[in-house]
Design a protein around this motif. Structure first.
Motif, PDB file in Angstrom:
ATOM      1  N   GLY A   1      28.782  75.974   8.034  1.00  0.00           N
ATOM      2  CA  GLY A   1      29.612  76.258   9.205  1.00  0.00           C
ATOM      3  C   GLY A   1      29.027  77.221  10.213  1.00  0.00           C
ATOM      4  O   GLY A   1      29.749  77.714  11.088  1.00  0.00           O
ATOM      5  N   LEU A   2      27.723  77.492  10.125  1.00  0.00           N
ATOM      6  CA  LEU A   2      27.121  78.462  11.039  1.00  0.00           C
ATOM      7  C   LEU A   2      26.185  77.767  12.015  1.00  0.00           C
ATOM      8  O   LEU A   2      24.955  77.922  11.977  1.00  0.00           O
ATOM      9  CB  LEU A   2      26.393  79.565  10.258  1.00  0.00           C
ATOM     10  N   GLY A   3      26.793  76.985  12.901  1.00  0.00           N
ATOM     11  CA  GLY A   3      26.043  76.342  13.963  1.00  0.00           C
ATOM     12  C   GLY A   3      25.834  77.274  15.140  1.00  0.00           C
ATOM     13  O   GLY A   3      25.983  78.479  15.039  1.00  0.00           O
ATOM     14  N   TRP A   4      25.473  76.698  16.280  1.00  0.00           N
ATOM     15  CA  TRP A   4      25.218  77.444  17.527  1.00  0.00           C
ATOM     16  C   TRP A   4      24.022  78.393  17.392  1.00  0.00           C
ATOM     17  O   TRP A   4      23.889  79.344  18.140  1.00  0.00           O
ATOM     18  CB  TRP A   4      26.443  78.228  17.987  1.00  0.00           C
ATOM     19  N   ARG A   5      23.134  78.143  16.448  1.00  0.00           N
ATOM     20  CA  ARG A   5      21.946  79.002  16.263  1.00  0.00           C
ATOM     21  C   ARG A   5      20.842  78.148  15.638  1.00  0.00           C
ATOM     22  O   ARG A   5      21.106  77.080  15.081  1.00  0.00           O
ATOM     23  CB  ARG A   5      22.283  80.206  15.397  1.00  0.00           C
ATOM     24  N   ASP A   6      19.604  78.627  15.720  1.00  0.00           N
ATOM     25  CA  ASP A   6      18.506  77.837  15.157  1.00  0.00           C
ATOM     26  C   ASP A   6      18.259  78.143  13.685  1.00  0.00           C
ATOM     27  O   ASP A   6      17.873  77.255  12.923  1.00  0.00           O
ATOM     28  CB  ASP A   6      17.228  77.951  15.997  1.00  0.00           C
ATOM     29  N   TYR A   7      18.488  79.381  13.259  1.00  0.00           N
ATOM     30  CA  TYR A   7      18.408  79.735  11.838  1.00  0.00           C
ATOM     31  C   TYR A   7      19.697  80.426  11.446  1.00  0.00           C
ATOM     32  O   TYR A   7      20.239  81.228  12.214  1.00  0.00           O
ATOM     33  CB  TYR A   7      17.214  80.657  11.555  1.00  0.00           C
ATOM     34  N   ALA A   8      20.186  80.131  10.236  1.00  0.00           N
ATOM     35  CA  ALA A   8      21.467  80.676   9.789  1.00  0.00           C
ATOM     36  C   ALA A   8      21.330  81.283   8.397  1.00  0.00           C
ATOM     37  O   ALA A   8      20.760  80.667   7.492  1.00  0.00           O
ATOM     38  CB  ALA A   8      22.532  79.579   9.769  1.00  0.00           C
ATOM     39  N   ASP A   9      21.850  82.492   8.252  1.00  0.00           N
ATOM     40  CA  ASP A   9      21.921  83.181   6.967  1.00  0.00           C
ATOM     41  C   ASP A   9      23.299  82.873   6.385  1.00  0.00           C
ATOM     42  O   ASP A   9      24.306  83.426   6.828  1.00  0.00           O
ATOM     43  CB  ASP A   9      21.726  84.682   7.190  1.00  0.00           C
ATOM     44  N   VAL A  10      23.333  81.981   5.401  1.00  0.00           N
ATOM     45  CA  VAL A  10      24.590  81.361   4.973  1.00  0.00           C
ATOM     46  C   VAL A  10      24.952  81.780   3.550  1.00  0.00           C
ATOM     47  O   VAL A  10      24.099  81.720   2.656  1.00  0.00           O
ATOM     48  CB  VAL A  10      24.461  79.819   5.019  1.00  0.00           C
TER      49      VAL A  10
ATOM     50  N   GLY B   1      27.280  47.167   8.096  1.00  0.00           N
ATOM     51  CA  GLY B   1      27.240  46.941   9.536  1.00  0.00           C
ATOM     52  C   GLY B   1      28.602  46.689  10.155  1.00  0.00           C
ATOM     53  O   GLY B   1      28.702  46.412  11.358  1.00  0.00           O
ATOM     54  N   GLU B   2      29.669  46.810   9.349  1.00  0.00           N
ATOM     55  CA  GLU B   2      31.019  46.559   9.865  1.00  0.00           C
ATOM     56  C   GLU B   2      31.518  47.696  10.752  1.00  0.00           C
ATOM     57  O   GLU B   2      32.360  47.481  11.626  1.00  0.00           O
ATOM     58  CB  GLU B   2      31.991  46.366   8.698  1.00  0.00           C
ATOM     59  N   LEU B   3      31.026  48.915  10.506  1.00  0.00           N
ATOM     60  CA  LEU B   3      31.420  50.063  11.318  1.00  0.00           C
ATOM     61  C   LEU B   3      30.181  50.601  12.011  1.00  0.00           C
ATOM     62  O   LEU B   3      29.189  50.947  11.365  1.00  0.00           O
ATOM     63  CB  LEU B   3      32.084  51.148  10.459  1.00  0.00           C
ATOM     64  N   LYS B   4      30.258  50.659  13.323  1.00  0.00           N
ATOM     65  CA  LYS B   4      29.127  51.118  14.120  1.00  0.00           C
ATOM     66  C   LYS B   4      29.439  52.496  14.713  1.00  0.00           C
ATOM     67  O   LYS B   4      30.602  52.849  14.893  1.00  0.00           O
ATOM     68  CB  LYS B   4      28.820  50.111  15.229  1.00  0.00           C
ATOM     69  N   TYR B   5      28.408  53.248  14.997  1.00  0.00           N
ATOM     70  CA  TYR B   5      28.627  54.571  15.568  1.00  0.00           C
ATOM     71  C   TYR B   5      27.498  54.890  16.541  1.00  0.00           C
ATOM     72  O   TYR B   5      26.406  54.342  16.451  1.00  0.00           O
ATOM     73  CB  TYR B   5      28.717  55.632  14.467  1.00  0.00           C
ATOM     74  N   ARG B   6      27.805  55.754  17.462  1.00  0.00           N
ATOM     75  CA  ARG B   6      26.818  56.257  18.419  1.00  0.00           C
ATOM     76  C   ARG B   6      26.760  57.772  18.308  1.00  0.00           C
ATOM     77  O   ARG B   6      27.761  58.425  17.973  1.00  0.00           O
ATOM     78  CB  ARG B   6      27.219  55.872  19.851  1.00  0.00           C
ATOM     79  N   GLU B   7      25.618  58.320  18.623  1.00  0.00           N
ATOM     80  CA  GLU B   7      25.443  59.763  18.693  1.00  0.00           C
ATOM     81  C   GLU B   7      24.721  60.085  19.995  1.00  0.00           C
ATOM     82  O   GLU B   7      23.845  59.339  20.424  1.00  0.00           O
ATOM     83  CB  GLU B   7      24.626  60.275  17.498  1.00  0.00           C
ATOM     84  N   THR B   8      25.107  61.193  20.611  1.00  0.00           N
ATOM     85  CA  THR B   8      24.421  61.674  21.810  1.00  0.00           C
ATOM     86  C   THR B   8      23.721  62.974  21.430  1.00  0.00           C
ATOM     87  O   THR B   8      24.379  63.947  21.029  1.00  0.00           O
ATOM     88  CB  THR B   8      25.412  61.915  22.962  1.00  0.00           C
ATOM     89  N   PHE B   9      22.407  62.981  21.505  1.00  0.00           N
ATOM     90  CA  PHE B   9      21.632  64.151  21.097  1.00  0.00           C
ATOM     91  C   PHE B   9      21.162  64.935  22.319  1.00  0.00           C
ATOM     92  O   PHE B   9      20.705  64.352  23.308  1.00  0.00           O
ATOM     93  CB  PHE B   9      20.409  63.732  20.276  1.00  0.00           C
ATOM     94  N   VAL B  10      21.258  66.248  22.226  1.00  0.00           N
ATOM     95  CA  VAL B  10      20.713  67.153  23.237  1.00  0.00           C
ATOM     96  C   VAL B  10      19.658  68.005  22.547  1.00  0.00           C
ATOM     97  O   VAL B  10      19.925  68.610  21.492  1.00  0.00           O
ATOM     98  CB  VAL B  10      21.822  68.032  23.852  1.00  0.00           C
ATOM     99  N   GLU B  11      18.468  68.028  23.116  1.00  0.00           N
ATOM    100  CA  GLU B  11      17.345  68.738  22.486  1.00  0.00           C
ATOM    101  C   GLU B  11      17.255  70.181  22.972  1.00  0.00           C
ATOM    102  O   GLU B  11      17.355  70.445  24.173  1.00  0.00           O
ATOM    103  CB  GLU B  11      16.034  68.002  22.795  1.00  0.00           C
ATOM    104  N   GLY B  12      17.060  71.092  22.021  1.00  0.00           N
ATOM    105  CA  GLY B  12      16.798  72.488  22.350  1.00  0.00           C
ATOM    106  C   GLY B  12      18.029  73.356  22.329  1.00  0.00           C
ATOM    107  O   GLY B  12      19.038  73.043  22.959  1.00  0.00           O
ATOM    108  N   ILE B  13      17.956  74.463  21.604  1.00  0.00           N
ATOM    109  CA  ILE B  13      19.110  75.353  21.499  1.00  0.00           C
ATOM    110  C   ILE B  13      19.508  75.907  22.866  1.00  0.00           C
ATOM    111  O   ILE B  13      20.689  76.164  23.127  1.00  0.00           O
ATOM    112  CB  ILE B  13      18.842  76.505  20.503  1.00  0.00           C
ATOM    113  N   GLU B  14      18.539  76.041  23.768  1.00  0.00           N
ATOM    114  CA  GLU B  14      18.854  76.592  25.087  1.00  0.00           C
ATOM    115  C   GLU B  14      19.791  75.676  25.872  1.00  0.00           C
ATOM    116  O   GLU B  14      20.414  76.108  26.849  1.00  0.00           O
ATOM    117  CB  GLU B  14      17.561  76.847  25.874  1.00  0.00           C
ATOM    118  N   ASN B  15      19.931  74.433  25.455  1.00  0.00           N
ATOM    119  CA  ASN B  15      20.828  73.486  26.121  1.00  0.00           C
ATOM    120  C   ASN B  15      22.164  73.307  25.385  1.00  0.00           C
ATOM    121  O   ASN B  15      22.922  72.388  25.700  1.00  0.00           O
ATOM    122  CB  ASN B  15      20.123  72.127  26.267  1.00  0.00           C
ATOM    123  N   GLY B  16      22.440  74.193  24.439  1.00  0.00           N
ATOM    124  CA  GLY B  16      23.656  74.063  23.634  1.00  0.00           C
ATOM    125  C   GLY B  16      24.940  74.148  24.442  1.00  0.00           C
ATOM    126  O   GLY B  16      25.873  73.359  24.246  1.00  0.00           O
ATOM    127  N   VAL B  17      25.018  75.104  25.362  1.00  0.00           N
ATOM    128  CA  VAL B  17      26.235  75.245  26.169  1.00  0.00           C
ATOM    129  C   VAL B  17      26.393  74.056  27.105  1.00  0.00           C
ATOM    130  O   VAL B  17      27.503  73.549  27.294  1.00  0.00           O
ATOM    131  CB  VAL B  17      26.220  76.580  26.943  1.00  0.00           C
TER     132      VAL B  17
END
Length: 339
Positions: free
Chosen positions: A99-108, A302-318
């Motif tokens: 649950g510790l997203g929004w960062r590149d490395y996490a101490d979990v 193949g009965e359920l399909k999904y899409r994902e939208t990826f954004v590269e780079g932590i600097e583009n998180g917001v």
């Protein structure tokens, strides 16, 4: 331990947004990293999730999830690889959901991490179609809305991560008709041609009420609400007697500074004996094993399909998060923090 990074870059909330969040409400800051203490693991985040519900956590109000604290790293779902472990049962190279997203490395804390297998499904799917998002769709339709074979179902925000899965599950479970709304003609085409919706419309092209009436001439039995406002009002008008509404999200109101005008027809709940219920996925964890088994089978076939939208780079998180609020994503919006 010399190969470990000395710092983690993490997004902090630095001001509480009023209305639409602005980039200056956030700051990307470095926080020092040490070797993990006993019972903890250090994780290199490969993907983290940005979700509409996070907008509510930016307000200083008591809710089902504590608000983000100012000048502290934000959090949210993430998957990554363990780069250092001081916890029994976890080794370097393990892949984990935490649950510790929004960062590149996490101490979990290890007790808050769950191993996931990249050979079973792509790691990103544990944040979406096989994760909290998918369980939201599955439980919200089947349990909260008491879906049954033959029901006609309307889903708003239907090209989003939750909505697209709701519509497909309804189809796979024998809905008589599945209708979706989305915010672009391309998304409408995707809903019908790839996801198997019977009908879909672009809510920007005209009255939601009129477009829904045309798409559902015989009414609807279930409305899965991700939007609120005029969509909820239109659905109440089209629901048949004993219809059910699952209120999963109200994205049209998240950045509003004034009360919404709609729905203005709540009195219809009485005569039609409608049931309207809010939902939180955390209440439905008991359905997770059944959900994962059934959904993994649908994906494999193949009965359920999904899409994902990826954004590269932590600097583009917001920017990615703001994009979710604007509806820029198709399917699940995911940030890959390390390019």
């Amino acid at each position: 331990m010399s190969t470990l990074p000395a710092v983690s870059r993490a997004w902090h909330l630095v001001a509480r947004p009023h209305g639409w969040p602005k980039t200056e409400d956030f700051a990307l800051r470095e926080t020092p990293l040490d070797a993990p203490a006993e019972g903890r693991i250090l994780v290199k985040n490969l993907h983290f999730s940005v979700d509409p519900y996070m907008r509510g956590r930016m307000n200083d109000v008591k809710s089902y999830t504590p608000p983000f604290q100012l000048d502290q790293p934000m959090d949210g779902g993430a998957v990554g690889v363990v780069v250092a472990s001081n916890a029994e049962g976890f080794a370097e190279g393990d892949h984990v959901l935490h649950g510790l997203g929004w960062r590149d490395y996490a101490d979990v804390p290890a007790k808050h991490a769950k191993k996931v297998d990249p050979d079973v499904a792509p790691l990103s799917t544990y944040l979406g179609v096989l994760g909290m998002t998918g369980l939201t769709a599955y439980s919200g339709l089947l349990e909260v809305a008491s879906f049954k074979e033959g029901d006609a179902v309307f889903v708003s925000g239907a090209a989003g991560a939750v909505g697209s899965q709701v519509g497909q599950i309804a189809r796979l479970k024998g809905a008589s008709r599945v209708i979706g709304s989305a915010g672009s003609d391309d998304k409408v085409k995707l809903l019908v041609e790839e996801y198997g919706f019977d009908a879909a419309f672009n809510y920007k092209n005209g009255s939601v009420a009129e477009q829904l009436k045309a798409a559902a001439p015989d009414g609807i039995d279930v409305y899965f609400d991700n939007v609120g406002g005029d969509h909820l009002e239109a659905a109440i008008s089209r629901l048949n007697v004993h219809g059910r509404i699952t209120v999963c999200g109200l994205i049209s109101q998240y950045n509003a500074t004034e009360p919404p005008a709609a729905p203005r027809n709540l009195a219809m709940l009485i005569g039609k004996r409608l049931r309207m219920q809010g939902m939180l996925v955390m209440d439905h964890q008991d359905m997770a094993p059944q959900f994962i088994q059934e959904t993994a089978g649908w994906i494999a076939s193949g009965e359920l399909k999904y899409r994902e939208t990826f954004v590269e780079g932590i600097e583009n998180g917001v920017d990615a998060f703001l994009g979710v609020l604007r509806g820029d994503n198709t399917g699940k919006m995911i940030v890959n923090p390390v390019k």
